[in-house]
Design a protein around this motif. Structure first.
Motif, PDB file in Angstrom:
ATOM      1  N   GLN A 153      -4.728  -1.562  -3.601  1.00 55.92           N
ATOM      2  CA  GLN A 153      -5.046  -0.144  -3.566  1.00 55.92           C
ATOM      3  C   GLN A 153      -4.160   0.605  -4.547  1.00 55.92           C
ATOM      4  O   GLN A 153      -3.004   0.254  -4.764  1.00 55.92           O
ATOM      5  CB  GLN A 153      -4.825   0.435  -2.152  1.00 55.92           C
ATOM      6  CG  GLN A 153      -5.621  -0.219  -1.035  1.00 55.92           C
ATOM      7  CD  GLN A 153      -4.974  -1.483  -0.515  1.00 55.92           C
ATOM      8  OE1 GLN A 153      -3.763  -1.642  -0.573  1.00 55.92           O
ATOM      9  NE2 GLN A 153      -5.792  -2.388  -0.010  1.00 55.92           N
ATOM     10  N   PRO A 166      -3.674  11.558   2.006  1.00 54.33           N
ATOM     11  CA  PRO A 166      -4.251  11.638   0.657  1.00 54.33           C
ATOM     12  C   PRO A 166      -4.504  13.064   0.205  1.00 54.33           C
ATOM     13  O   PRO A 166      -4.580  13.338  -0.999  1.00 54.33           O
ATOM     14  CB  PRO A 166      -5.551  10.843   0.784  1.00 54.33           C
ATOM     15  CG  PRO A 166      -5.895  10.893   2.238  1.00 54.33           C
ATOM     16  CD  PRO A 166      -4.586  10.899   2.957  1.00 54.33           C
ATOM     17  N   LEU A 215      -1.979   3.851  -5.363  1.00 57.12           N
ATOM     18  CA  LEU A 215      -1.200   4.826  -4.601  1.00 57.12           C
ATOM     19  C   LEU A 215      -0.759   5.954  -5.516  1.00 57.12           C
ATOM     20  O   LEU A 215      -0.480   5.740  -6.689  1.00 57.12           O
ATOM     21  CB  LEU A 215       0.039   4.173  -3.996  1.00 57.12           C
ATOM     22  CG  LEU A 215      -0.172   2.965  -3.088  1.00 57.12           C
ATOM     23  CD1 LEU A 215       1.172   2.405  -2.654  1.00 57.12           C
ATOM     24  CD2 LEU A 215      -0.998   3.357  -1.894  1.00 57.12           C
ATOM     25  N   TYR A 254       0.907   8.611   5.678  1.00 57.80           N
ATOM     26  CA  TYR A 254      -0.075   8.670   4.589  1.00 57.80           C
ATOM     27  C   TYR A 254      -0.947   9.913   4.737  1.00 57.80           C
ATOM     28  O   TYR A 254      -1.518  10.177   5.791  1.00 57.80           O
ATOM     29  CB  TYR A 254      -0.944   7.419   4.634  1.00 57.80           C
ATOM     30  CG  TYR A 254      -2.068   7.381   3.634  1.00 57.80           C
ATOM     31  CD1 TYR A 254      -1.818   7.156   2.285  1.00 57.80           C
ATOM     32  CD2 TYR A 254      -3.389   7.551   4.049  1.00 57.80           C
ATOM     33  CE1 TYR A 254      -2.867   7.104   1.371  1.00 57.80           C
ATOM     34  CE2 TYR A 254      -4.438   7.496   3.138  1.00 57.80           C
ATOM     35  CZ  TYR A 254      -4.162   7.278   1.792  1.00 57.80           C
ATOM     36  OH  TYR A 254      -5.192   7.234   0.890  1.00 57.80           O
ATOM     37  N   ASP A 311       2.586  -2.787   8.018  1.00 54.55           N
ATOM     38  CA  ASP A 311       1.150  -2.960   8.036  1.00 54.55           C
ATOM     39  C   ASP A 311       0.742  -3.879   9.127  1.00 54.55           C
ATOM     40  O   ASP A 311       1.420  -4.793   9.448  1.00 54.55           O
ATOM     41  CB  ASP A 311       0.661  -3.635   6.785  1.00 54.55           C
ATOM     42  CG  ASP A 311       1.447  -3.279   5.625  1.00 54.55           C
ATOM     43  OD1 ASP A 311       2.465  -3.841   5.379  1.00 54.55           O
ATOM     44  OD2 ASP A 311       1.018  -2.420   4.920  1.00 54.55           O
ATOM     45  N   ALA A 319       0.809  -1.196   0.000  1.00 52.17           N
ATOM     46  CA  ALA A 319       0.000   0.000   0.000  1.00 52.17           C
ATOM     47  C   ALA A 319       0.833   1.231   0.000  1.00 52.17           C
ATOM     48  O   ALA A 319       0.326   2.287  -0.263  1.00 52.17           O
ATOM     49  CB  ALA A 319      -0.894   0.002   1.203  1.00 52.17           C
ATOM     50  N   GLU A 351      -1.656   3.335   3.073  1.00 54.63           N
ATOM     51  CA  GLU A 351      -2.795   3.962   3.745  1.00 54.63           C
ATOM     52  C   GLU A 351      -2.725   3.784   5.257  1.00 54.63           C
ATOM     53  O   GLU A 351      -3.204   4.623   6.014  1.00 54.63           O
ATOM     54  CB  GLU A 351      -4.099   3.375   3.206  1.00 54.63           C
ATOM     55  CG  GLU A 351      -5.339   4.052   3.727  1.00 54.63           C
ATOM     56  CD  GLU A 351      -6.586   3.568   3.027  1.00 54.63           C
ATOM     57  OE1 GLU A 351      -7.684   3.869   3.524  1.00 54.63           O
ATOM     58  OE2 GLU A 351      -6.464   2.883   1.994  1.00 54.63           O
TER      59      GLU A 351
END
Length: 596
Positions: free
Chosen positions: A380, A395, A382, A393, A27, A22, A388
């Protein structure tokens, strides 16, 4: 031990679902229950397996799958690919490890302390550790490991891990051959070693968490000869302190790890682990027939086979976010030699210098379609290399590159790339034929299948692509390190370190892994500011700096992040003791055991 000090707590906070797939290298595992009828088949859940009530059993062999062969380098300071790491993660130990929350925990070092200004860290080592050949592990091995990575010949010999030593006091002098010792790492006694940094270091634990190699094996070998020495390449010669030792291999086919009976944490339960290199397409059948006991990264269970594997009563399956992502890289500079850090020899690759061209390519690639069609929705898109789940992260900080042929065509037209001879392909702004070469490796089926899709996407907006014949992964990455190739674009994956989302290793202009040969002064400045003490001990400050860097990245697009995917792992339900952590499932493999 200041493991919980306020200055370092933010490092532990990186339990951000290190979805390397991601965009960052960390993670948290996503563990759920099996889906019922009518639910999304890509929503993987960990099956509830009742643990046996008896004691762990001694003995047994498990077979694990790799989809590509290791490159053949089993020295931690020189290894290059994830397949080699599948061996090294069992054969070598680190000074410190990380737990389920990515907090640093004791390993070869049972304790540590910092000085007041965070420029020094002193480790206190375990005193009952032996190497596979019976020799004692000491602080001299630690000093030797880090000194070797700072050696004047290390980079020229293919070494890439200078990020673990270049912050140490005296690194420049030692690496230049102007000093007889590396001042920044010193053995205080047989079981105490101190690292001294040029400045307060917010990533000190991560920077010193490297696997250790044996001084007594390599001390008489020049660093420039170390990578080719049998102790780095041959089964039976590779020496570590880990729970298993590499004893046999059929190169490209099979790799046998046998237990190290004198392992310092206790004798492993399993007798051996057998790695087999298999085609990804036959993995499911081998799992079903009991020929495989473990499928892990890189690759994991193919997304198309998830539902089938989920129905196997003897298999436990679970999902965790990858700490990496796949990307389309641009080779920004070339040169007559292969030095990554000597920018004086670089010359721009004019074919990919235009930022609008790179932005148009981002709009032209149907990344959502790749995720839906090849990953079955388990991934996902990126627009910057932070996942994420990462605290880095943001956005809102990045430009969004939705799939749009209209937008791609508009950008290309504005930049002067036009079809002047009506052959269906655009010429460059000077009216000359324009062809972009695209190189990619085998081994990762989704990435292989994505390559012709990318070619088709780009040719749909008039960009002619020469899709080269794929190379074996090990050969691909050897070529990727070279400067004097005609590469324009390439496919690769990148995994971020679980210790910190620092983008420097791949994107710093003088970093050893700067395969892009990207040279951007503002990028370098922001990356360094994000680690500059004392401000960088404040997590909010780092978040702000990484947001600024992500905004610059997504504007310049030195590479195009294609997708991150969730790893789906599977193991025989009779295999017990696996600890699922955000960054690995291999920790404490001496505790794995087979119910027989």
């Amino acid at each position: 031990m200041k493991k919980q000090s306020l200055q370092l707590i933010f490092i532990a906070l990186i339990s951000f679902g290190f979805i390397l797939a991601a965009c960052s290298r960390e993670d948290e595992p996503i563990e759920e229950e099996v889906t019922g009828a009518g639910e999304d088949p890509t929503e993987i859940k960990e099956e509830t397996v009742e643990e046996p009530t008896g004691e762990p059993q001694q003995g047994g062999t498990i077979t694990a799958a790799m989809y590509s062969a290791p490159g053949g380098q089993f020295n931690p300071i020189f290894y290059e690919d994830a397949y080699e790491n599948n061996i090294l993660s069992f054969t070598h130990d680190f000074l410190v490890a990380q737990d389920e929350n990515l907090e640093f925990t004791p390993e070869l070092a049972h304790d540590w302390k910092f000085n007041e200004d965070q420029t020094e860290i002193t480790y206190f080592l375990e005193e009952d550790v032996t190497w596979h050949d019976g020799e004692q592990f000491t602080a001299d091995d630690v000093v030797f490991t880090f000194t070797s990575m700072a050696d004047p010949e290390y980079i020229n010999s293919g070494g890439l891990r200078t990020e673990f030593v270049n912050k140490l006091v005296g690194y420049e002098e030692y690496a230049a051959g102007e000093a007889d010792e590396l001042e920044g790492v010193q053995a205080e006694d047989d079981y105490t070693v101190t690292f001294t940094f040029k400045e307060p270091n917010v990533t000190a634990l991560y920077n010193t968490s490297f696997p250790i190699i044996p001084e007594h094996v390599f001390s008489d070998i020049a660093v420039e000869d170390m990578a080719e020495h049998p102790a780095s390449t041959d089964a039976g010669e590779v020496i570590g302190t880990g729970p298993f030792k590499l004893t046999e291999m059929q190169d490209g086919e099979q790799y046998i790890l046998e237990k190290h009976e004198e392992y310092w944490k206790g004798e492993p339960y399993l007798d051996r682990i057998q790695w087999q290199v298999i085609d990804q397409e036959i993995m499911t059948g081998m799992l079903e027939n009991g020929e495989l006991d473990l499928v892990k990264d890189p690759g994991g269970v193919p997304k198309a086979d998830i539902e089938t594997v989920k129905q196997m009563e003897h298999i436990t399956m679970f999902e965790q976010q990858d700490l990496g992502y796949q990307y389309l890289g641009f080779r920004h500079h070339r040169g007559p030699n292969d030095s990554v850090t000597d920018k004086s020899t670089w010359e721009p690759n004019e074919k990919v210098q235009d930022k609008e061209l790179r932005q148009a390519i981002a709009h032209a690639i149907n990344r959502e379609g790749i995720i839906e069609g090849l990953l079955y929705g388990s991934g996902q898109v990126l627009n910057a290399p932070f996942p994420e789940a990462s605290w880095a992260y943001d956005p809102e900080a990045v430009h969004q590159y939705e799939y749009s042929e209209d937008k791609a065509n508009e950008l290309l037209d504005n930049a002067g790339y036009k079809d002047t001879n009506d052959d269906g392909f655009r010429e460059n702004p000077e009216g000359e034929e324009f062809v972009l070469n695209l190189d990619y490796p085998t081994g990762n089926k989704v990435r292989e299948d994505a390559a012709p899709i990318i070619k088709d996407n780009l040719e749909s907006v008039g960009l002619k692509v020469d899709l080269r014949h794929p190379r074996d992964a090990s050969a691909h990455f050897v070529e990727l390190e070279k400067n004097n190739t005609d590469w324009d674009m390439y496919l690769a994956g990148w995994g971020l370190a679980s210790g910190d989302p620092d983008p420097d290793p791949l994107h710093g202009s003088e970093s050893a892994y700067n395969y892009l040969r990207w040279d951007n002064e503002e990028s370098d400045k922001l990356i360094q500011e994000a680690k500059q003490a004392p401000e960088a001990f404040d997590l909010e400050f780092r978040e702000k700096k990484y947001a600024e860097w992500a905004a610059l990245f997504s504007e310049e697009l030195p590479e195009i992040p294609l997708y991150s995917e969730n790893n789906v792992f599977a193991h025989n339900s009779s295999l017990h003791g696996i600890t699922k952590k955000p960054h690995t499932i291999v920790d404490n493999s001496h505790e794995w055991w087979l119910e027989q």
